[in-house]
Design a protein around this motif. Structure first.
Motif, PDB file in Angstrom:
ATOM      1  N   VAL A 252      15.864  -7.871  -3.604  1.00  0.00           N
ATOM      2  CA  VAL A 252      15.734  -7.222  -2.299  1.00  0.00           C
ATOM      3  C   VAL A 252      15.132  -5.828  -2.425  1.00  0.00           C
ATOM      4  O   VAL A 252      14.658  -5.267  -1.435  1.00  0.00           O
ATOM      5  N   LYS A 253      15.139  -5.289  -3.639  1.00  0.00           N
ATOM      6  CA  LYS A 253      14.526  -3.976  -3.854  1.00  0.00           C
ATOM      7  C   LYS A 253      13.019  -4.095  -4.085  1.00  0.00           C
ATOM      8  O   LYS A 253      12.325  -3.070  -4.143  1.00  0.00           O
ATOM      9  N   ALA A 254      12.513  -5.326  -4.243  1.00  0.00           N
ATOM     10  CA  ALA A 254      11.072  -5.491  -4.462  1.00  0.00           C
ATOM     11  C   ALA A 254      10.282  -4.998  -3.255  1.00  0.00           C
ATOM     12  O   ALA A 254       9.236  -4.355  -3.396  1.00  0.00           O
ATOM     13  N   GLY A 255      10.776  -5.325  -2.043  1.00  0.00           N
ATOM     14  CA  GLY A 255      10.112  -4.826  -0.841  1.00  0.00           C
ATOM     15  C   GLY A 255      10.171  -3.314  -0.753  1.00  0.00           C
ATOM     16  O   GLY A 255       9.212  -2.659  -0.312  1.00  0.00           O
ATOM     17  N   ILE A 256      11.313  -2.755  -1.152  1.00  0.00           N
ATOM     18  CA  ILE A 256      11.452  -1.292  -1.190  1.00  0.00           C
ATOM     19  C   ILE A 256      10.440  -0.695  -2.157  1.00  0.00           C
ATOM     20  O   ILE A 256       9.779   0.310  -1.868  1.00  0.00           O
ATOM     21  N   TYR A 257      10.321  -1.326  -3.337  1.00  0.00           N
ATOM     22  CA  TYR A 257       9.358  -0.832  -4.326  1.00  0.00           C
ATOM     23  C   TYR A 257       7.945  -0.851  -3.767  1.00  0.00           C
ATOM     24  O   TYR A 257       7.178   0.096  -3.959  1.00  0.00           O
ATOM     25  N   LEU A 258       7.579  -1.942  -3.095  1.00  0.00           N
ATOM     26  CA  LEU A 258       6.214  -2.061  -2.580  1.00  0.00           C
ATOM     27  C   LEU A 258       5.911  -0.956  -1.575  1.00  0.00           C
ATOM     28  O   LEU A 258       4.824  -0.365  -1.588  1.00  0.00           O
ATOM     29  N   VAL A 259       6.885  -0.672  -0.692  1.00  0.00           N
ATOM     30  CA  VAL A 259       6.684   0.407   0.280  1.00  0.00           C
ATOM     31  C   VAL A 259       6.543   1.748  -0.431  1.00  0.00           C
ATOM     32  O   VAL A 259       5.673   2.561  -0.092  1.00  0.00           O
ATOM     33  N   ALA A 260       7.392   1.985  -1.417  1.00  0.00           N
ATOM     34  CA  ALA A 260       7.301   3.241  -2.162  1.00  0.00           C
ATOM     35  C   ALA A 260       5.968   3.354  -2.902  1.00  0.00           C
ATOM     36  O   ALA A 260       5.313   4.403  -2.878  1.00  0.00           O
ATOM     37  N   ARG A 261       5.546   2.268  -3.539  1.00  0.00           N
ATOM     38  CA  ARG A 261       4.316   2.296  -4.320  1.00  0.00           C
ATOM     39  C   ARG A 261       3.091   2.485  -3.437  1.00  0.00           C
ATOM     40  O   ARG A 261       2.117   3.145  -3.834  1.00  0.00           O
ATOM     41  N   LEU A 262       3.114   1.915  -2.242  1.00  0.00           N
ATOM     42  CA  LEU A 262       1.952   1.994  -1.357  1.00  0.00           C
ATOM     43  C   LEU A 262       2.049   3.138  -0.353  1.00  0.00           C
ATOM     44  O   LEU A 262       1.172   3.261   0.499  1.00  0.00           O
ATOM     45  N   THR A 263       3.084   3.948  -0.437  1.00  0.00           N
ATOM     46  CA  THR A 263       3.154   5.125   0.429  1.00  0.00           C
ATOM     47  C   THR A 263       1.952   6.041   0.230  1.00  0.00           C
ATOM     48  O   THR A 263       1.382   6.544   1.216  1.00  0.00           O
ATOM     49  N   PRO A 264       1.475   6.291  -1.015  1.00  0.00           N
ATOM     50  CA  PRO A 264       0.260   7.105  -1.155  1.00  0.00           C
ATOM     51  C   PRO A 264      -0.981   6.436  -0.560  1.00  0.00           C
ATOM     52  O   PRO A 264      -1.973   7.112  -0.290  1.00  0.00           O
ATOM     53  N   VAL A 265      -0.928   5.113  -0.362  1.00  0.00           N
ATOM     54  CA  VAL A 265      -2.073   4.390   0.179  1.00  0.00           C
ATOM     55  C   VAL A 265      -2.090   4.456   1.703  1.00  0.00           C
ATOM     56  O   VAL A 265      -3.114   4.779   2.321  1.00  0.00           O
ATOM     57  N   PHE A 266      -0.960   4.150   2.334  1.00  0.00           N
ATOM     58  CA  PHE A 266      -0.909   4.069   3.796  1.00  0.00           C
ATOM     59  C   PHE A 266      -0.106   5.209   4.434  1.00  0.00           C
ATOM     60  O   PHE A 266      -0.124   5.352   5.656  1.00  0.00           O
ATOM     61  N   GLY A 267       0.633   5.979   3.631  1.00  0.00           N
ATOM     62  CA  GLY A 267       1.478   7.033   4.181  1.00  0.00           C
ATOM     63  C   GLY A 267       0.677   8.089   4.916  1.00  0.00           C
ATOM     64  O   GLY A 267      -0.480   8.353   4.616  1.00  0.00           O
ATOM     65  N   GLY A 268       1.326   8.710   5.894  1.00  0.00           N
ATOM     66  CA  GLY A 268       0.657   9.699   6.724  1.00  0.00           C
ATOM     67  C   GLY A 268       0.085   9.119   7.989  1.00  0.00           C
ATOM     68  O   GLY A 268      -0.273   9.856   8.915  1.00  0.00           O
ATOM     69  N   ASP A 269       0.015   7.802   8.075  1.00  0.00           N
ATOM     70  CA  ASP A 269      -0.479   7.140   9.277  1.00  0.00           C
ATOM     71  C   ASP A 269       0.679   6.927  10.248  1.00  0.00           C
ATOM     72  O   ASP A 269       1.805   6.628   9.842  1.00  0.00           O
ATOM     73  N   GLN A 270       0.406   7.060  11.530  1.00  0.00           N
ATOM     74  CA  GLN A 270       1.453   6.943  12.545  1.00  0.00           C
ATOM     75  C   GLN A 270       2.074   5.546  12.569  1.00  0.00           C
ATOM     76  O   GLN A 270       3.297   5.402  12.684  1.00  0.00           O
ATOM     77  N   VAL A 271       1.235   4.517  12.456  1.00  0.00           N
ATOM     78  CA  VAL A 271       1.757   3.149  12.495  1.00  0.00           C
ATOM     79  C   VAL A 271       2.656   2.892  11.290  1.00  0.00           C
ATOM     80  O   VAL A 271       3.713   2.262  11.407  1.00  0.00           O
ATOM     81  N   TRP A 272       2.261   3.376  10.138  1.00  0.00           N
ATOM     82  CA  TRP A 272       3.090   3.219   8.935  1.00  0.00           C
ATOM     83  C   TRP A 272       4.437   3.895   9.137  1.00  0.00           C
ATOM     84  O   TRP A 272       5.488   3.317   8.809  1.00  0.00           O
TER      85      TRP A 272
END
Length: 803
Positions: A252-272
């Motif tokens: 269940v932490k795999a989804g958490i990891y993916l969000v953390a890992r891709l935060t530099p990719v999509f982070g800062g966007d309002q929809v994210w």
């Protein structure tokens, strides 16, 4: 670093060896052999911890499909180190626990094979730098978890829970794959590091938003976020070691990891921001609200896991706001939300893993997890009671346990949100602290339920399957170690912050300054601040709600069963099965004529329609050689024979007419100066005709089939259209409108294939493979025939013995 490769290969290698060694280890529990695997991997990763703490990273690439830029790129940094240590560390404790929990009568070699496959797949997820390789490991976690959840496959609930988890998580994984492909189309790279460094240039790309949402769909389904959380409670049918490992510390932490890992990719966007934080905060509330109504301790922990995962997810969403502002004093405030998420990620794995093991001990020793049948176990199971208090009070956010520290940081993060003036938070920002506090109150209530309704009150031996007693030390070691970590992290939290959380923050915010600025000092006491007042409110209101639980618990009956998401899932699945069954029965008629009809219709629509829409039906026969009289005669003979076959009433006549067609083709080969083909055709046609005649003795009497006029018209239409399409394709081949000519390969046959004769080169290079595959097919068919003969012989012998 080859040590990373060893760490990821070791579990797969051990899983492959278990079938060969488990019988030889009959005197020694196979779990002891398996235990060495995660312990070794943990040591390998722990040795790299000082280097990671200094800010070093490790990358190792093994070529896999380099022509498509798909390689096994293993990347170890601060973020993957946290998850790697959790996977191997908690995995070691779970295997130790399972040695004493699972009976020797169980299929233990299967259990440990599945567990090692899952462990290796999870390490692959967190160490992969290539998004397609990450996806391969991602789906392998779904498959291996399916096998683990269905380990007790004789139970209907286990099969149902395994199917449910597989359908939901794999569906999300396929959506995530589509998102990854869109990311590649934007950035022209599969490397997560390269994507993160260049993604800011593609935020206005039309694929940016759909790629983001599809990737989040995969993360939400895997991490049991609302409304995809419904698979997690049913997955609790798995053995308790599986629940303690998959559903509290790893899968269940795999989804958490993916969000953390891709935060530099999509982070800062309002929809994210709204998707991650909004879904997370609502999952936090819904999980805690639903947990209170549960009467099964494992189900209660399942919904508490959902709630805690929502808390972590919401913190990552809040922390992503820092990327909107860029590095600066204002953004540092919000990076602390990400720090709190990482901190609580570790804390949750410790106290929830301990609690799952406690519930397993209770079930193992007294034979039930039903709260209504439990009570008074404190005196009979004092050590188990102590571990349960530590784990529950930590989850409730009380000192002196690690959950208190991360919960205070969580309150700080949600209070900071309402101060933002972006993303419409000046209007909706107050929603975060209100929902967070309400969910924390409900968390306090179900934590009290775990402790007081299980260990206090009246002991009811008549409702238990076994007399209550303390578990053996082997089962207590693992939860005791986790409980020690729960308390130890509270007193020495900054050791964890310096060695694990600080480098992980540098991974999530790579463009920011010194990671130390992103890592706040963790302390248990900050004076009388709003966070402390919120905690005091949680304890007071939560205590009152627990005391009067029986008066307000009837509120859950306001939600009809048929309105629940589980009912919607069951209805959707049932409808899908019925509809698919009806569709299958519609076209699977059992008649060869219908199946041939489908093939010809598809050929007509797909091939004919495709060539027609692309304008490929274009041909010019002015430059072709003239058709001689004897060629026309031969064509007319073949046409006459082909039409006559449809109307003859004798098999012998039909066979002879079929032979006319075959021998006429052989004559065409002679006319076109292809003696080898003509000879082959003559031999094949002769043998075929002889076999037909030989089989007449075994065939039933020829009876004329009666077709309705409508069927005859359909047959005529299909025949004419198919023949027309084939003829047009043959005539259009010369136009070269769809593809470039391949004559260049004929001219360069020697350089490309090493043969001066292009025909010989084709036969040597391609026909050999074709023949090899044909031989394989015949070999498989032969094995099938041999098996059927043996089965028939065996049944005949049984019938004779029975008589």
């Amino acid at each position: 670093m080859f040590t990373i490769i060893i760490a990821i290969i070791l579990p797969f290698l051990a899983a492959a060896l278990i079938p060969f060694f488990y019988k030889r280890l009959s005197r020694l529990h196979i779990g002891w052999f398996v235990l060495a695997v995660p312990v070794t991997m943990f040591i390998i990763l722990a040795r790299l911890l000082p280097a990671i703490a200094r800010g070093d990273t490790f990358l190792k690439t093994i070529n896999w499909i380099p022509s498509y830029d798909i390689n096994l790129s293993l990347y170890l940094d601060g973020l993957s180190m946290i998850f790697g240590l959790l996977i191997t560390g908690v995995g070691s404790l779970v295997i130790l626990y399972s040695i004493y929990y699972l009976s020797a009568r169980e299929s233990l070699h299967h259990f440990y094979i599945y567990l090692l496959l899952f462990m290796g797949a999870m390490l692959g997820v967190v160490l992969s730098d290539n998004i397609l390789v990450l996806y391969v490991f991602w789906e392998l976690t779904s498959i291996s978890s399916f096998l683990l959840i269905a380990f007790w496959f004789h139970r209907k609930g286990s099969r149902y829970g395994a199917q449910k988890s597989l359908l939901i998580t794999v569906s999300g994984g396929v959506a995530m794959l589509a998102g990854f492909i869109m990311v590649y189309l934007m950035t022209d790279t599969y490397s997560i590091r390269e994507i993160a460094s260049s993604m800011s240039h593609y935020m206005n790309d039309p694929l940016f938003l759909p790629a983001m949402l599809l990737v989040l769909l995969g993360a939400f389904t895997k991490s049991a976020q609302f409304p995809f959380h419904i698979w997690l409670p049913d997955a609790m049918e798995a053995p308790t070691p599986v629940s303690a490992y998959l559903h509290s510390a790893t899968m269940v932490k795999a989804g958490i990891y993916l969000v953390a890992r891709l935060t530099p990719v999509f982070g800062g966007d309002q929809v994210w921001f709204w998707a991650v934080s909004g879904v997370g905060i609502f999952t936090l509330f819904w999980g805690s609200f639903t947990a209170v109504r549960q009467v099964d301790l494992k189900a209660l922990l399942a919904y508490s896991t959902i709630s805690q995962l929502g808390l972590i997810m919401s913190l990552f969403g809040i922390g992503s706001v820092a990327l909107h502002f860029g590095y600066g004093p204002q953004s540092i405030i919000y990076t602390q939300a990400t720090f709190a998420a990482l901190f609580h990620l570790v804390n949750h794995s410790t106290f929830k893993g301990a609690l799952f093991m406690v519930v397993g001990i209770i079930d193992h020793e007294v034979g039930t997890r039903d709260i209504r049948r439990l009570g008074g176990l404190m005196a009979l199971m004092p050590i188990t009671f102590t571990i349960a208090v530590i784990g529950s009070f930590s989850m409730a956010g009380l000192p002196p346990f690690n959950g208190f520290l991360s919960k205070e940081l969580f309150f700080t993060a949600v209070l900071n949100v309402k101060q933002l003036d972006v993303f419409s938070l000046e209007t909706w920002g107050l929603m975060f602290p209100i929902i967070a506090w309400t969910a924390s109150v409900l968390t306090f209530v179900y934590c009290m339920i775990i402790v007081f309704q299980t260990f206090f009150g009246r002991y009811q031996p008549e409702k238990l399957e076994h007399k209550g007693h303390e578990a053996p030390w082997g089962m207590l070691i693992s939860p005791i170690i986790l409980a020690v970590f729960v308390i130890g992290i509270f007193f020495f939290p900054n050791i964890l912050g310096s060695y694990l959380l600080k480098p992980a923050m540098a991974s999530i915010f790579p463009g920011f300054a010194e990671p130390g600025e992103l890592t706040p000092h963790i302390a248990a006491w900050h004076g009388f601040n709003p966070e402390l007042l919120m905690t005091m409110g949680v304890v007071v209101v939560g205590g009152l709600l627990y005391k009067f639980l029986r008066y307000w618990k009837s509120v859950y009956w306001l939600f009809p069963t048929e309105w629940r998401l589980n009912a919607l899932y069951d209805f959707t699945l049932g409808q899908a099965e019925r509809r698919s069954s009806a569709i299958t029965k519609f076209y699977m008629t059992g008649y060869l004529r219908d199946y041939a009809l489908y093939i010809y219709i598809f050929f007509f629509l797909a091939v004919g329609g495709g060539l027609f829409l692309t304008g490929a039906f274009s041909f010019d026969m002015s430059g072709n050689a003239p058709i001689r009289v004897y060629e026309w005669i031969l064509v007319l003979v073949m046409m006459t024979a082909g039409i006559a076959i449809l109307f003859v009433k004798s098999r012998l006549t039909a066979t002879l007419l079929n032979g006319v067609l075959g021998y006429s083709i052989a004559i065409f080969f002679v006319l076109f100066r292809a003696p080898d083909l003509a000879l082959t055709q003559l031999v094949v046609e002769t043998v075929t005709t002889a076999l037909f005649l030989l089989c007449f003795h075994f065939l039933p009497e020829w009876k004329k089939e009666e077709f309705r006029p409508r069927s005859k018209l359909v047959n005529v239409f299909i025949s004419i259209t198919t023949g027309t399409i084939v003829t047009l394709i043959a005539l259009s081949v010369q136009s070269n409108k769809l593809f470039e000519t391949i004559s260049i390969y004929f001219q360069n046959a020697y350089e490309l294939a090493g043969g001066k004769n292009i025909v010989n080169a084709i036969l040597g290079d391609f026909r050999a493979f074709d023949t090899m595959l044909e031989v394989v097919v015949l070999f498989i068919a032969g094995i099938g025939v041999f098996t059927l003969i043996k089965l028939k012989s065996g049944r005949e012998e049984q019938d004779i013995e029975g008589k």
